[in-house]
Motif scaffolding. Structure first.
Motif, PDB file in Angstrom:
ATOM      1  N   TYR A  50     -55.630 115.688 -22.407  1.00  0.00           N
ATOM      2  CA  TYR A  50     -56.170 115.755 -21.058  1.00  0.00           C
ATOM      3  C   TYR A  50     -57.174 114.646 -20.740  1.00  0.00           C
ATOM      4  N   TYR A  51     -57.145 113.557 -21.498  1.00  0.00           N
ATOM      5  CA  TYR A  51     -58.014 112.439 -21.112  1.00  0.00           C
ATOM      6  C   TYR A  51     -57.509 111.887 -19.773  1.00  0.00           C
ATOM      7  N   PRO A  52     -58.399 111.582 -18.828  1.00  0.00           N
ATOM      8  CA  PRO A  52     -57.955 111.184 -17.479  1.00  0.00           C
ATOM      9  C   PRO A  52     -57.566 109.713 -17.374  1.00  0.00           C
ATOM     10  N   GLY A  53     -56.632 109.300 -18.217  1.00  0.00           N
ATOM     11  CA  GLY A  53     -56.173 107.918 -18.188  1.00  0.00           C
ATOM     12  C   GLY A  53     -55.472 107.558 -19.473  1.00  0.00           C
ATOM     13  N   PRO A  54     -54.959 106.337 -19.582  1.00  0.00           N
ATOM     14  CA  PRO A  54     -54.213 105.919 -20.770  1.00  0.00           C
ATOM     15  C   PRO A  54     -55.128 105.558 -21.943  1.00  0.00           C
ATOM     16  N   GLU A  55     -54.543 105.634 -23.143  1.00  0.00           N
ATOM     17  CA  GLU A  55     -55.283 105.367 -24.377  1.00  0.00           C
ATOM     18  C   GLU A  55     -54.445 104.493 -25.303  1.00  0.00           C
ATOM     19  N   LEU A  56     -55.113 103.903 -26.283  1.00  0.00           N
ATOM     20  CA  LEU A  56     -54.446 103.068 -27.286  1.00  0.00           C
ATOM     21  C   LEU A  56     -55.086 103.310 -28.641  1.00  0.00           C
ATOM     22  N   ASP A  57     -54.294 103.790 -29.587  1.00  0.00           N
ATOM     23  CA  ASP A  57     -54.804 104.014 -30.940  1.00  0.00           C
ATOM     24  C   ASP A  57     -55.162 102.679 -31.584  1.00  0.00           C
ATOM     25  N   LEU A  58     -56.319 102.608 -32.228  1.00  0.00           N
ATOM     26  CA  LEU A  58     -56.774 101.367 -32.838  1.00  0.00           C
ATOM     27  C   LEU A  58     -56.349 101.216 -34.294  1.00  0.00           C
ATOM     28  N   GLY A  59     -55.689 102.220 -34.839  1.00  0.00           N
ATOM     29  CA  GLY A  59     -55.170 102.092 -36.192  1.00  0.00           C
ATOM     30  C   GLY A  59     -56.148 102.548 -37.261  1.00  0.00           C
ATOM     31  N   ARG A  60     -55.626 102.637 -38.464  1.00  0.00           N
ATOM     32  CA  ARG A  60     -56.371 103.212 -39.575  1.00  0.00           C
ATOM     33  C   ARG A  60     -57.562 102.348 -40.000  1.00  0.00           C
ATOM     34  N   VAL A  95     -57.766 108.154 -13.504  1.00  0.00           N
ATOM     35  CA  VAL A  95     -57.233 109.176 -12.612  1.00  0.00           C
ATOM     36  C   VAL A  95     -58.167 109.392 -11.411  1.00  0.00           C
ATOM     37  N   ALA A  96     -57.580 109.374 -10.232  1.00  0.00           N
ATOM     38  CA  ALA A  96     -58.348 109.619  -9.012  1.00  0.00           C
ATOM     39  C   ALA A  96     -58.807 111.073  -8.962  1.00  0.00           C
ATOM     40  N   PRO A  97     -59.946 111.361  -8.343  1.00  0.00           N
ATOM     41  CA  PRO A  97     -60.480 112.732  -8.343  1.00  0.00           C
ATOM     42  C   PRO A  97     -59.490 113.783  -7.845  1.00  0.00           C
ATOM     43  N   PHE A  98     -58.737 113.474  -6.796  1.00  0.00           N
ATOM     44  CA  PHE A  98     -57.826 114.472  -6.232  1.00  0.00           C
ATOM     45  C   PHE A  98     -56.593 114.702  -7.108  1.00  0.00           C
ATOM     46  N   HIS A 164     -65.638 125.513  -8.760  1.00  0.00           N
ATOM     47  CA  HIS A 164     -65.692 124.153  -9.290  1.00  0.00           C
ATOM     48  C   HIS A 164     -65.265 123.170  -8.208  1.00  0.00           C
ATOM     49  N   ALA A 165     -66.154 122.253  -7.881  1.00  0.00           N
ATOM     50  CA  ALA A 165     -65.829 121.257  -6.861  1.00  0.00           C
ATOM     51  C   ALA A 165     -64.699 120.366  -7.356  1.00  0.00           C
ATOM     52  N   PRO A 166     -63.768 119.999  -6.486  1.00  0.00           N
ATOM     53  CA  PRO A 166     -62.712 119.083  -6.909  1.00  0.00           C
ATOM     54  C   PRO A 166     -63.295 117.729  -7.295  1.00  0.00           C
ATOM     55  N   GLY A 167     -62.704 117.092  -8.269  1.00  0.00           N
ATOM     56  CA  GLY A 167     -63.213 115.803  -8.732  1.00  0.00           C
ATOM     57  C   GLY A 167     -63.878 115.914 -10.084  1.00  0.00           C
ATOM     58  N   TYR A 168     -64.438 114.825 -10.530  1.00  0.00           N
ATOM     59  CA  TYR A 168     -65.093 114.779 -11.836  1.00  0.00           C
ATOM     60  C   TYR A 168     -66.377 115.611 -11.830  1.00  0.00           C
ATOM     61  N   LEU A 169     -66.649 116.257 -12.955  1.00  0.00           N
ATOM     62  CA  LEU A 169     -67.869 117.040 -13.087  1.00  0.00           C
ATOM     63  C   LEU A 169     -69.049 116.094 -13.283  1.00  0.00           C
ATOM     64  N   THR A 170     -70.042 116.185 -12.397  1.00  0.00           N
ATOM     65  CA  THR A 170     -71.201 115.297 -12.483  1.00  0.00           C
ATOM     66  C   THR A 170     -72.528 116.040 -12.371  1.00  0.00           C
ATOM     67  N   ALA A 171     -72.472 117.363 -12.236  1.00  0.00           N
ATOM     68  CA  ALA A 171     -73.705 118.146 -12.083  1.00  0.00           C
ATOM     69  C   ALA A 171     -73.428 119.582 -12.516  1.00  0.00           C
ATOM     70  N   ASN A 204     -69.021 107.550  -9.446  1.00  0.00           N
ATOM     71  CA  ASN A 204     -68.412 106.610  -8.513  1.00  0.00           C
ATOM     72  C   ASN A 204     -66.948 106.372  -8.873  1.00  0.00           C
ATOM     73  N   PRO A 205     -66.097 107.372  -8.685  1.00  0.00           N
ATOM     74  CA  PRO A 205     -64.699 107.235  -9.103  1.00  0.00           C
ATOM     75  C   PRO A 205     -63.942 106.132  -8.372  1.00  0.00           C
ATOM     76  N   ALA A 206     -64.426 105.706  -7.221  1.00  0.00           N
ATOM     77  CA  ALA A 206     -63.763 104.612  -6.503  1.00  0.00           C
ATOM     78  C   ALA A 206     -63.819 103.312  -7.294  1.00  0.00           C
ATOM     79  N   LEU A 207     -64.724 103.221  -8.269  1.00  0.00           N
ATOM     80  CA  LEU A 207     -64.848 102.017  -9.088  1.00  0.00           C
ATOM     81  C   LEU A 207     -63.858 101.994 -10.249  1.00  0.00           C
ATOM     82  N   LEU A 208     -63.207 103.115 -10.558  1.00  0.00           N
ATOM     83  CA  LEU A 208     -62.246 103.145 -11.659  1.00  0.00           C
ATOM     84  C   LEU A 208     -61.109 102.162 -11.372  1.00  0.00           C
ATOM     85  N   HIS A 209     -60.636 101.487 -12.430  1.00  0.00           N
ATOM     86  CA  HIS A 209     -59.633 100.443 -12.238  1.00  0.00           C
ATOM     87  C   HIS A 209     -58.728 100.393 -13.464  1.00  0.00           C
ATOM     88  N   PRO A 210     -57.432 100.156 -13.274  1.00  0.00           N
ATOM     89  CA  PRO A 210     -56.512 100.134 -14.420  1.00  0.00           C
ATOM     90  C   PRO A 210     -56.589  98.872 -15.279  1.00  0.00           C
TER      91      PRO A 210
END
Length: 230
Positions: A50-60, A95-98, A164-171, A204-210
């Motif tokens: 459930y991480y809100p975006g892509p990941e890359l394993d860095l290896g052993r 991932v966008a808040p909505f 729970h307010a929609p979007g990322y938990l910040t408070a 500031n989720p609007a700042l998230l970028h791929p």
């Protein structure tokens, strides 16, 4: 790879082990960012965690070197005796808040399925310059164990609570009280007890970028260990 002479400071978290904060963590953080940019096409979303975006394993090798740092500088403060397993990966929150799953709107713990005498710890290294992309906040449940478990089960099942307010938990909300926030800073690492509820402080989720060179890129570590006997 990591600073051999780190300065470690500790931030108290009520009822838990402190959070260890290490600035100037990587000897060459720009090289790791460049690695992420070069490997952007290999980042992938893992729906299991459930991480809100892509990941890359860095290896052993990277994981073992992170564990070496943990053993030398961190483990005693978090009550660890011997590492059982360790993983390291790059992660990019996008991932966008909505679009967040109800479970992604809450804080979480990194301690599922722990056997008696086994503990968990996690690390986050901030690899972005813009501190507005957010650090990490820690929480405590406001209700009992059963009620908190029910909240998490319902969220896991995709049931969005009106509390729970929609979007990322910040408070703080009706189910979780925010205890403290560690601000992000480029090349800052934090290490904390995986049994503490926590969430990225994405105000500031609007700042998230791929693009890893522009977005909320982090290096995340996960440890399982035998607890130290007092």
């Amino acid at each position: 790879m990591f600073n051999p002479r780190p300065t470690v400071r500790y931030v108290a978290i009520a009822g838990h082990a402190p959070c260890a904060v290490v600035d100037d963590f990587l000897l060459d953080p720009d090289a790791l960012v460049a690695r992420a940019v070069a490997a952007q096409a290999r980042f992938a979303v893992d729906p299991a965690n459930y991480y809100p975006g892509p990941e890359l394993d860095l290896g052993r090798e990277a994981a073992l070197r992170l564990d070496d740092f943990f053993i030398q500088h961190i483990r005693r403060a978090l009550g660890a005796q011997r590492t059982i397993s360790v993983a390291a990966r790059l992660a990019l929150a996008t991932v966008a808040p909505f679009e967040l799953h109800p479970l992604q709107r809450l804080c979480h713990r990194d301690c599922a399925g722990l056997a008696p005498g086994v503990g968990a710890a996690a690390a986050v290294v901030y690899l972005f310059d813009d501190a507005r992309l957010g650090g990490t906040s820690f929480y405590r449940p406001t209700q009992g164990v059963d009620a908190t478990a029910r909240v998490l089960r319902e969220a896991h099942a995709g049931i969005a609570s009106e509390a729970h307010a929609p979007g990322y938990l910040t408070a703080s909300n009706a189910d979780f009280e925010q205890l403290c926030t560690i601000p992000a800073q480029f090349n800052r690492a934090i290490f904390y007890d995986g049994e503490i509820f926590h969430a990225a402080q994405i105000d500031n989720p609007a700042l998230l970028h791929p693009d890893p060179a522009r977005g909320r890129l982090t290096m995340n570590g996960f440890f399982r260990f035998r607890k130290r006997i007092a």
